[in-house]
Every structure is written in C-alpha cells, then in structure tokens.
Write a protein that holds these residues in place. Structure first.
Motif, short mmCIF file in Angstrom:
data_model
loop_
_atom_site.label_atom_id
_atom_site.label_comp_id
_atom_site.label_asym_id
_atom_site.label_seq_id
_atom_site.Cartn_x
_atom_site.Cartn_y
_atom_site.Cartn_z
N HIS A 90 0.44 -1.03 -0.17
CA HIS A 90 -0.12 -0.20 0.22
C HIS A 90 0.53 0.85 0.23
CE1 HIS A 90 -2.86 -2.73 1.68
NE2 HIS A 90 -3.55 -2.33 0.97
N LEU A 91 0.49 2.09 -0.88
CA LEU A 91 0.82 3.21 -1.03
C LEU A 91 0.39 4.22 0.16
CD1 LEU A 91 1.40 3.87 -4.83
CD2 LEU A 91 2.81 2.82 -2.95
N VAL A 92 1.04 5.24 0.82
CA VAL A 92 0.50 6.49 2.15
C VAL A 92 1.19 7.50 1.54
CG1 VAL A 92 -0.02 7.02 4.56
CG2 VAL A 92 0.67 4.59 3.42
N PHE A 93 0.80 8.33 1.09
CA PHE A 93 1.05 9.60 0.43
C PHE A 93 1.33 10.83 1.73
CE2 PHE A 93 -0.11 7.71 -3.43
CZ PHE A 93 0.89 7.65 -4.10
N THR A 94 1.96 11.31 1.63
CA THR A 94 1.82 12.87 2.73
C THR A 94 2.95 13.73 2.29
OG1 THR A 94 2.11 13.39 5.36
CG2 THR A 94 3.64 12.41 4.58
N GLY A 117 -9.50 -2.18 -1.85
CA GLY A 117 -10.07 -1.71 -3.14
C GLY A 117 -10.30 0.04 -2.55
N ALA A 118 -9.95 0.70 -1.72
CA ALA A 118 -11.07 1.69 -1.73
C ALA A 118 -9.81 2.94 -1.55
CB ALA A 118 -11.60 2.08 -0.20
N LEU A 160 -3.21 10.67 1.83
CA LEU A 160 -3.31 10.03 1.29
C LEU A 160 -3.31 8.83 1.24
CD1 LEU A 160 -6.60 10.42 -1.14
CD2 LEU A 160 -4.78 10.80 -2.49
N ALA A 161 -4.55 7.66 1.17
CA ALA A 161 -4.24 6.18 1.54
C ALA A 161 -4.16 5.21 0.44
CB ALA A 161 -3.61 5.07 2.44
N LEU A 162 -3.49 4.33 -0.59
CA LEU A 162 -3.86 3.49 -1.36
C LEU A 162 -3.38 2.13 -1.23
CD1 LEU A 162 -4.93 4.60 -5.33
CD2 LEU A 162 -3.41 5.71 -3.59
N ALA A 163 -4.15 0.84 -1.90
CA ALA A 163 -3.18 -0.14 -2.80
C ALA A 163 -2.15 -0.30 -3.79
CB ALA A 163 -4.08 -0.91 -2.92
#
Length: 294
Positions: A90-94, A117-118, A160-163
């Motif tokens: 998973h990627l987590v952006f800041t 999936g979200a 923000l985060a997503l697979a």
C-alpha cells in the motif's frame, strides 16, 4: 528482504529544512511491528541550488528510507516516481511539512485492511501556532476540510492512501499537473467505481502558512491548476468562477467554529487573495505565462 506493508511517499521541492520534523514524527509511530513501513523521499529539484542531504544525517531512522531524485517538475511527477520504486503493498502519501500523529500509520493500516480497493483520506489539522499572524489565522479558518473533500469524491495528498496495485491500474497521478492532481486522480478513480473512505483516526498536522508570500504563492499555484490544466470545459468553468467574488467561501468561514475575530480576519485576507487570483488569471490567459510551480 521482507517487503513492508506500507510505503510512505513524500515529495520535497527546495524545502529540506522541514524534513527533520517529519522524520521524527515517523520515528515516533506507535502500534506497528518493525519493518511495517518504508519511507521514500523524492527530491523534486535534485539539480537545484540546495539538493537534499542524506536522510540519515537529519534524524536517526528506525525504518528503511531512501532518497530518490526526480527532475521532472511537479509534486505529482515526484509522487509517481516514488510509487514506481515502492515495495509496500500500500502507498501512503503525505507532505514534507506535515507532522503525522503517533497513531497515523497504525490507523491507516487498519483502515486499508478494512476497506480493500478503496482510496482512504485522513484529517489534515492546521496548527496556527502560539501567536498567529493574520495569514496563519486565515489558513487555519480555511483549513483543509478533508472530510468534506471525501464527500465530494476526492482527498488531499497531504494524507492519502491506497493499494499499490490500484494506483498502478489507475495510471498514477497526472504528472503534467502542478496543482490539483490529487482531486483529478480521485475523481478519475471514482469514475471507474473506486470508493473514497474517510479515516478520522489517521491524522496529520500541518503548520498554517504564516506569511502573505506563502499564501499568495499557494493561491497562484492553485489557480494555475484550475485554469491551465484539465479538459477545456472544466478550465472554462474555473475561469468564470474565478471572476466571481468568493462570497460562498467566506459564508462558510462565518458558519465555522472559530472566534468571530478570526472569521473577520479570514474574510479580509480572502478578499486580498482574490485580487492575487485575478492577477494570476490575467497572467495565465492574457500574457500566456506558465503556471506557478510552487
């Protein structure tokens, strides 16, 4: 080497001084087993006058971290570069000037498991400081209302985060955009059926912009993203909207929870920034100058 669950991706453009605080906040994350996350810092001006120093020289790092160069202009190009080398599922952006709460990554990891999936977005809390200037007061009152953004189908990349697979399937961010790429990405995802979820327990803090220069630069950058990027119809609508005084936005300030003095200050500063936006509109559309990068 065991792959981490999370890859935290942070673009930086000529602002390495703020990284030490972010690194300390990441080192203080709680509720995670060792090796849960890696950090990828992307230097978006690697050939500029002040390239970033090695991360290990800024703070002790109890996690894997790498410094990646990306000469292509724009934070979204930098985020794509970070995602391309990420090992986490998973990627987590800041952002470099954010200060994640101690339970940020643990809360985000739990939410990612609960909502596969979200696209997930957490709160971005503006901190005005002990003696806020009028500019910091405005930035705090305006805020970054992430919960409202999610209701509209997008989230700010400050949290923000997503697979990783979903990010790749969607084609990543629009690297040509210098502003607004997070909203465009999330809306593009929404059109394919990808849901947005708000994660109230996964907060990052962000110092309010305390100077006129900082707010004017942000106003110009956002206006460039609105009227110089995207489909022609959307650019036209933003252009027309830019010509209208920001009355609705100021009405939202007046309905907010802040003291009346702060609300009045925020309205006054907003009108000043509207003048900056009109000047930027003329610079972009009449003089045909390129949009503000930062």
């Amino acid at each position: 080497m065991t792959e981490p669950q999370l890859s935290v991706i942070v673009p930086v453009y000529r602002d390495g001084a703020v990284l030490a605080v972010l690194l300390a906040a990441l080192a203080a994350q709680q509720g995670l087993t060792p090796g849960t996350f890696e950090l990828i810092v992307v230097d978006n001006d690697p050939h500029g006058p002040a390239p970033l120093p090695p991360l290990s020289s800024l703070s002790p790092l109890p996690f894997t971290a790498q410094l990646l160069p990306c000469a292509a202009p724009g934070s979204y190009a930098a985020r794509n570069a970070g995602a391309a080398v990420a090992r986490g599922g998973h990627l987590v952006f800041t952002d470099a000037d954010c200060r994640p709460a101690p339970d940020w990554l643990a809360a985000m990891a739990e939410a990612l498991r609960a909502h596969p999936g979200a696209i997930l977005a957490g709160p971005v809390v503006l901190d005005p400081g002990p003696a806020p200037t009028p500019w910091a007061i405005f930035d705090t009152v305006r805020g970054i209302p992430q919960a409202a953004f999610v209701r509209r189908g997008y989230g700010a990349t400050a949290n923000l985060a997503l697979a990783r697979g979903l990010f790749a399937r969607l084609g990543g961010f629009d690297a040509a955009r210098l502003s607004g790429g997070d909203a465009e990405f999330c809306r593009r995802a929404g059109r394919t059926g990808v849901p947005m979820r708000y994660v109230p327990g996964a907060a990052v803090h962000h110092p309010a912009r305390a100077s006129r220069t900082a707010l004017e630069t942000k106003a110009r950058r956002i206006k460039g993203g609105q009227v110089a990027s995207g489909p022609p119809l959307r650019r036209l609508l933003w252009t027309l909207r830019s010509l209208v005084p920001p009355v609705r936005e100021m009405a939202a300030y007046l309905l907010g929870p802040h003291p009346w003095r702060w609300k009045a200050t925020a309205c006054r500063v907003r009108m000043q920034l509207w003048g900056v936006e009109l000047a930027e509109l003329a610079r972009l559309l009449i003089l045909r100058r390129p949009p503000e990068r930062r």
